[in-house]
Design an enzyme around this catalytic site. Structure first.
Site, PDB file in Angstrom:
ATOM      1  N   LYS A  13       0.818  -1.206   0.000  1.00  0.00           N
ATOM      2  CA  LYS A  13       0.000   0.000   0.000  1.00  0.00           C
ATOM      3  C   LYS A  13       0.862   1.270   0.000  1.00  0.00           C
ATOM      4  CE  LYS A  13      -3.909  -2.156   2.367  1.00  0.00           C
ATOM      5  NZ  LYS A  13      -4.772  -2.071   3.562  1.00  0.00           N
ATOM      6  N   TYR A  53     -12.145  -2.720  -3.763  1.00  0.00           N
ATOM      7  CA  TYR A  53     -12.786  -2.734  -2.448  1.00  0.00           C
ATOM      8  C   TYR A  53     -14.310  -2.810  -2.539  1.00  0.00           C
ATOM      9  CZ  TYR A  53      -8.333  -1.646  -0.206  1.00  0.00           C
ATOM     10  OH  TYR A  53      -7.045  -1.698   0.263  1.00  0.00           O
ATOM     11  N   ASN A 116      -2.119   0.066   7.238  1.00  0.00           N
ATOM     12  CA  ASN A 116      -1.607  -1.252   7.625  1.00  0.00           C
ATOM     13  C   ASN A 116      -0.699  -1.899   6.582  1.00  0.00           C
ATOM     14  OD1 ASN A 116      -3.510  -2.130   5.804  1.00  0.00           O
ATOM     15  ND2 ASN A 116      -4.777  -3.194   7.310  1.00  0.00           N
ATOM     16  N   HIS A 119      -1.969  -5.389   1.587  1.00  0.00           N
ATOM     17  CA  HIS A 119      -3.236  -6.099   1.371  1.00  0.00           C
ATOM     18  C   HIS A 119      -2.898  -7.467   0.822  1.00  0.00           C
ATOM     19  CE1 HIS A 119      -7.196  -7.181  -0.201  1.00  0.00           C
ATOM     20  NE2 HIS A 119      -6.536  -7.584  -1.267  1.00  0.00           N
ATOM     21  N   GLU A 132      -8.918 -10.599  -7.890  1.00  0.00           N
ATOM     22  CA  GLU A 132      -7.947  -9.539  -7.665  1.00  0.00           C
ATOM     23  C   GLU A 132      -6.784  -9.612  -8.645  1.00  0.00           C
ATOM     24  OE1 GLU A 132      -8.548  -8.253  -3.081  1.00  0.00           O
ATOM     25  OE2 GLU A 132      -7.325 -10.037  -3.403  1.00  0.00           O
TER      26      GLU A 132
END
Length: 155
Positions: A13, A53, A116, A119, A132
């Site tokens: 990310k 998402y 965080n 992913h 994905e």
């Protein structure tokens, strides 16, 4: 390799990219013996982020997720190995870094739920990997090659 070999999607990310953690995170997967078959540096469009998402569309944090993931460069990747999705999920740790064990990627590098660092496809969501991977990679962007290390990893 046994028939447990699978491909799994991982994305570094923007927070990890900006903090210079790309090589550290990739190194963790390489050290584990997973095979990198696709990677690129890109910046997601709003449309890509909303597709990615989509399952969270009706949740109050959806717009924040989309804003964050489009805020800077990301590194989408495809890793291959035996039971790769489960292995990767264990390696990255709990979604909330406060609950992530030391030694996991999030446990070592993340401090905030909204930042965080990585992913990964969910092993409990059948089809998540394929969806994905297809969202970020064309078939010709995934490389087939002999991974000589696998003879030292698997019986």
């Amino acid at each position: 390799m046994s028939d447990q070999r699978e491909r799994t999607f991982v994305m570094i990310k923007p927070d990890a990219f900006q903090r210079g953690l790309v090589s550290e995170i990739i190194g963790r997967f390489e050290d584990r013996g997973l095979k990198l078959v696709g990677a690129k540096v890109t910046r997601l469009s709003r449309e890509q982020a909303e597709d990615h998402y989509g399952e969270h569309e009706d949740k109050p944090f959806f717009d924040d997720l989309v804003e964050f993931i489009t805020s800077g460069p990301v590194v989408p990747m495809v890793w291959e190995g035996e039971d790769a999705t489960r292995q990767v999920r264990q390696m990255i740790g709990a979604t909330d870094p406060a609950e992530a064990a030391p030694g996991t990627i999030r446990g070592d590098y993340a401090v905030d739920l909204g930042r965080n660092v990585v992913h990964a496809s969910d092993h409990e969501d059948e089809g998540a990997n394929e969806r994905e991977i297809a969202l970020f990679f064309d078939d010709d962007e995934l490389v087939e090659y002999d991974f000589h290390e696998s003879t030292w990893l698997y019986e």
